[in-house]
Design a protein around this motif. Sequence first.
Motif, PDB file in Angstrom:
ATOM      1  N   LEU A  43      27.286  18.354 -11.082  1.00  0.00           N
ATOM      2  CA  LEU A  43      28.361  19.158 -10.502  1.00  0.00           C
ATOM      3  C   LEU A  43      29.663  18.377 -10.576  1.00  0.00           C
ATOM      4  O   LEU A  43      29.769  17.259 -10.060  1.00  0.00           O
ATOM      5  CB  LEU A  43      28.025  19.496  -9.045  1.00  0.00           C
ATOM      6  CG  LEU A  43      29.101  20.208  -8.236  1.00  0.00           C
ATOM      7  CD1 LEU A  43      29.484  21.546  -8.870  1.00  0.00           C
ATOM      8  CD2 LEU A  43      28.620  20.414  -6.796  1.00  0.00           C
ATOM      9  N   VAL A  44      30.666  18.989 -11.221  1.00  0.00           N
ATOM     10  CA  VAL A  44      31.995  18.398 -11.323  1.00  0.00           C
ATOM     11  C   VAL A  44      32.947  19.233 -10.472  1.00  0.00           C
ATOM     12  O   VAL A  44      33.084  20.442 -10.691  1.00  0.00           O
ATOM     13  CB  VAL A  44      32.493  18.362 -12.786  1.00  0.00           C
ATOM     14  CG1 VAL A  44      33.859  17.690 -12.868  1.00  0.00           C
ATOM     15  CG2 VAL A  44      31.486  17.642 -13.686  1.00  0.00           C
ATOM     16  N   ALA A  45      33.576  18.618  -9.493  1.00  0.00           N
ATOM     17  CA  ALA A  45      34.483  19.331  -8.590  1.00  0.00           C
ATOM     18  C   ALA A  45      35.866  19.436  -9.216  1.00  0.00           C
ATOM     19  O   ALA A  45      36.498  18.417  -9.522  1.00  0.00           O
ATOM     20  CB  ALA A  45      34.579  18.606  -7.252  1.00  0.00           C
ATOM     21  N   VAL A  46      36.347  20.657  -9.392  1.00  0.00           N
ATOM     22  CA  VAL A  46      37.682  20.876  -9.948  1.00  0.00           C
ATOM     23  C   VAL A  46      38.656  20.970  -8.783  1.00  0.00           C
ATOM     24  O   VAL A  46      38.676  21.958  -8.047  1.00  0.00           O
ATOM     25  CB  VAL A  46      37.723  22.149 -10.810  1.00  0.00           C
ATOM     26  CG1 VAL A  46      39.112  22.342 -11.402  1.00  0.00           C
ATOM     27  CG2 VAL A  46      36.674  22.084 -11.917  1.00  0.00           C
ATOM     28  N   THR A  47      39.471  19.933  -8.611  1.00  0.00           N
ATOM     29  CA  THR A  47      40.290  19.799  -7.404  1.00  0.00           C
ATOM     30  C   THR A  47      41.758  20.127  -7.638  1.00  0.00           C
ATOM     31  O   THR A  47      42.599  19.799  -6.795  1.00  0.00           O
ATOM     32  CB  THR A  47      40.152  18.379  -6.830  1.00  0.00           C
ATOM     33  OG1 THR A  47      40.492  17.420  -7.844  1.00  0.00           O
ATOM     34  CG2 THR A  47      38.729  18.116  -6.363  1.00  0.00           C
ATOM     35  N   LYS A  48      42.073  20.781  -8.736  1.00  0.00           N
ATOM     36  CA  LYS A  48      43.484  21.104  -9.022  1.00  0.00           C
ATOM     37  C   LYS A  48      44.079  21.930  -7.876  1.00  0.00           C
ATOM     38  O   LYS A  48      43.430  22.825  -7.336  1.00  0.00           O
ATOM     39  CB  LYS A  48      43.605  21.863 -10.331  1.00  0.00           C
ATOM     40  CG  LYS A  48      42.901  23.216 -10.372  1.00  0.00           C
ATOM     41  CD  LYS A  48      43.053  23.870 -11.735  1.00  0.00           C
ATOM     42  CE  LYS A  48      42.400  25.257 -11.748  1.00  0.00           C
ATOM     43  NZ  LYS A  48      42.517  25.919 -13.051  1.00  0.00           N
ATOM     44  N   THR A  49      45.313  21.598  -7.541  1.00  0.00           N
ATOM     45  CA  THR A  49      46.133  22.175  -6.461  1.00  0.00           C
ATOM     46  C   THR A  49      45.701  21.762  -5.065  1.00  0.00           C
ATOM     47  O   THR A  49      46.369  22.102  -4.094  1.00  0.00           O
ATOM     48  CB  THR A  49      46.228  23.719  -6.514  1.00  0.00           C
ATOM     49  OG1 THR A  49      45.051  24.312  -5.954  1.00  0.00           O
ATOM     50  CG2 THR A  49      46.477  24.243  -7.905  1.00  0.00           C
ATOM     51  N   LEU A  63      29.910  13.665  -3.742  1.00  0.00           N
ATOM     52  CA  LEU A  63      30.351  14.038  -5.085  1.00  0.00           C
ATOM     53  C   LEU A  63      31.079  12.872  -5.740  1.00  0.00           C
ATOM     54  O   LEU A  63      31.966  12.268  -5.131  1.00  0.00           O
ATOM     55  CB  LEU A  63      31.272  15.257  -5.038  1.00  0.00           C
ATOM     56  CG  LEU A  63      30.606  16.622  -5.004  1.00  0.00           C
ATOM     57  CD1 LEU A  63      31.649  17.726  -4.979  1.00  0.00           C
ATOM     58  CD2 LEU A  63      29.700  16.819  -6.206  1.00  0.00           C
ATOM     59  N   ARG A  64      30.719  12.585  -6.984  1.00  0.00           N
ATOM     60  CA  ARG A  64      31.314  11.442  -7.686  1.00  0.00           C
ATOM     61  C   ARG A  64      32.119  11.848  -8.913  1.00  0.00           C
ATOM     62  O   ARG A  64      32.786  11.019  -9.526  1.00  0.00           O
ATOM     63  CB  ARG A  64      30.219  10.458  -8.143  1.00  0.00           C
ATOM     64  CG  ARG A  64      29.181  10.102  -7.107  1.00  0.00           C
ATOM     65  CD  ARG A  64      29.785   9.613  -5.813  1.00  0.00           C
ATOM     66  NE  ARG A  64      30.612   8.437  -5.983  1.00  0.00           N
ATOM     67  CZ  ARG A  64      31.458   7.985  -5.057  1.00  0.00           C
ATOM     68  NH1 ARG A  64      31.611   8.653  -3.923  1.00  0.00           N
ATOM     69  NH2 ARG A  64      32.180   6.902  -5.268  1.00  0.00           N
ATOM     70  N   GLN A  65      32.049  13.127  -9.315  1.00  0.00           N
ATOM     71  CA  GLN A  65      32.706  13.598 -10.536  1.00  0.00           C
ATOM     72  C   GLN A  65      33.794  14.597 -10.143  1.00  0.00           C
ATOM     73  O   GLN A  65      33.516  15.606  -9.494  1.00  0.00           O
ATOM     74  CB  GLN A  65      31.690  14.283 -11.462  1.00  0.00           C
ATOM     75  CG  GLN A  65      30.404  13.513 -11.696  1.00  0.00           C
ATOM     76  CD  GLN A  65      30.567  12.349 -12.634  1.00  0.00           C
ATOM     77  OE1 GLN A  65      31.361  12.401 -13.575  1.00  0.00           O
ATOM     78  NE2 GLN A  65      29.813  11.286 -12.405  1.00  0.00           N
ATOM     79  N   VAL A  66      35.032  14.315 -10.550  1.00  0.00           N
ATOM     80  CA  VAL A  66      36.181  15.119 -10.161  1.00  0.00           C
ATOM     81  C   VAL A  66      36.974  15.492 -11.407  1.00  0.00           C
ATOM     82  O   VAL A  66      37.172  14.659 -12.293  1.00  0.00           O
ATOM     83  CB  VAL A  66      37.089  14.350  -9.176  1.00  0.00           C
ATOM     84  CG1 VAL A  66      38.286  15.192  -8.764  1.00  0.00           C
ATOM     85  CG2 VAL A  66      36.298  13.906  -7.949  1.00  0.00           C
ATOM     86  N   ALA A  67      37.438  16.749 -11.458  1.00  0.00           N
ATOM     87  CA  ALA A  67      38.171  17.218 -12.637  1.00  0.00           C
ATOM     88  C   ALA A  67      39.551  17.725 -12.254  1.00  0.00           C
ATOM     89  O   ALA A  67      39.755  18.332 -11.198  1.00  0.00           O
ATOM     90  CB  ALA A  67      37.390  18.330 -13.342  1.00  0.00           C
ATOM     91  N   GLU A  68      40.493  17.495 -13.168  1.00  0.00           N
ATOM     92  CA  GLU A  68      41.858  17.996 -13.041  1.00  0.00           C
ATOM     93  C   GLU A  68      42.303  18.515 -14.404  1.00  0.00           C
ATOM     94  O   GLU A  68      41.772  18.100 -15.435  1.00  0.00           O
ATOM     95  CB  GLU A  68      42.808  16.881 -12.586  1.00  0.00           C
ATOM     96  CG  GLU A  68      42.559  16.379 -11.174  1.00  0.00           C
ATOM     97  CD  GLU A  68      43.148  17.296 -10.121  1.00  0.00           C
ATOM     98  OE1 GLU A  68      44.089  18.054 -10.437  1.00  0.00           O
ATOM     99  OE2 GLU A  68      42.662  17.249  -8.972  1.00  0.00           O
ATOM    100  N   ASN A  69      43.308  19.414 -14.400  1.00  0.00           N
ATOM    101  CA  ASN A  69      43.737  19.977 -15.674  1.00  0.00           C
ATOM    102  C   ASN A  69      45.207  19.743 -15.993  1.00  0.00           C
ATOM    103  O   ASN A  69      45.681  20.179 -17.043  1.00  0.00           O
ATOM    104  CB  ASN A  69      43.432  21.479 -15.722  1.00  0.00           C
ATOM    105  CG  ASN A  69      44.345  22.296 -14.836  1.00  0.00           C
ATOM    106  OD1 ASN A  69      44.888  21.781 -13.839  1.00  0.00           O
ATOM    107  ND2 ASN A  69      44.520  23.564 -15.166  1.00  0.00           N
ATOM    108  N   ARG A  70      45.943  19.063 -15.105  1.00  0.00           N
ATOM    109  CA  ARG A  70      47.341  18.752 -15.373  1.00  0.00           C
ATOM    110  C   ARG A  70      47.573  17.283 -15.045  1.00  0.00           C
ATOM    111  O   ARG A  70      47.335  16.841 -13.928  1.00  0.00           O
ATOM    112  CB  ARG A  70      48.274  19.627 -14.534  1.00  0.00           C
ATOM    113  CG  ARG A  70      48.208  21.101 -14.856  1.00  0.00           C
ATOM    114  CD  ARG A  70      49.070  21.937 -13.908  1.00  0.00           C
ATOM    115  NE  ARG A  70      50.488  21.642 -14.074  1.00  0.00           N
ATOM    116  CZ  ARG A  70      51.241  21.002 -13.179  1.00  0.00           C
ATOM    117  NH1 ARG A  70      50.704  20.547 -12.045  1.00  0.00           N
ATOM    118  NH2 ARG A  70      52.521  20.791 -13.403  1.00  0.00           N
ATOM    119  N   ASP A  71      48.090  16.550 -16.024  1.00  0.00           N
ATOM    120  CA  ASP A  71      48.309  15.124 -15.812  1.00  0.00           C
ATOM    121  C   ASP A  71      49.305  14.868 -14.695  1.00  0.00           C
ATOM    122  O   ASP A  71      49.158  13.905 -13.934  1.00  0.00           O
ATOM    123  CB  ASP A  71      48.796  14.476 -17.112  1.00  0.00           C
ATOM    124  CG  ASP A  71      49.140  13.016 -16.923  1.00  0.00           C
ATOM    125  OD1 ASP A  71      48.222  12.234 -16.606  1.00  0.00           O
ATOM    126  OD2 ASP A  71      50.327  12.656 -17.071  1.00  0.00           O
TER     127      ASP A  71
END
Length: 240
Positions: A43-49, A63-71
Amino acid sequence: MTPRISDAPAGRRDELAANLAEVRERIAAACAAAGRDPGDVTLVAVTKTFPASDVRLLAGLGLRQVAENRDQEAAPKAAECADLGLTWHFVGQLQTNKVKSVASYAGVVQSVDRSRLVRALSKAAANEGRTLRCLVQVSLDDKEGRGGAAPADVPALADQIAAADGLELGGVMAVAPLGEEPRPAFERLARLANEVREAHPAATIVSAGMSGDLEAAIACGATHVRVGTALLGGRSAIVR
């Protein structure tokens, strides 16, 4: 100042814990239906915003895996949470002028879709003295603006990543087409993933499935699901 758990609004930890438990139950049920081990799905948590305080709470919940989509958002958030030892995934369309920054904090770049980006990532990884795990993003529809390599171009791009200094080929990633039943698209991705693995046996990652379609993705062999809304709620939060 780096946000700490105490900075989070009262009750936010309980909210995230309940959401996380529900998502894990969905993953377990989908794996049971597919005859798979839930331990094989990351499970990858998408934490954008959402703020760094939420990342800290999720880390505290395991949770150890975190995702973002804007640098622009990911870089400062990763810096604020550097003490947590998380793996940061970059999942958005990546312009070459952002590669140097992304290579400084991301452990996984899931959105590699063109040769020029491979070359830029390789150079940046070498300069940082790091190894970046890269996934080939596959376009499962003909919509412009969503990123992704054409399926016919995926094997050659995978070869290029595997041969590049500072990069490690992890596998493939895709987003289901909008407004369509996701399972046929994920089945196409599974076939491409198998083709990539035939040439590169270590490229075992299939990143597919989000809050609304993770069950279909798991049924088709997804090893990683990227979940935002089901974990964190609607995207109305202001990053602080």
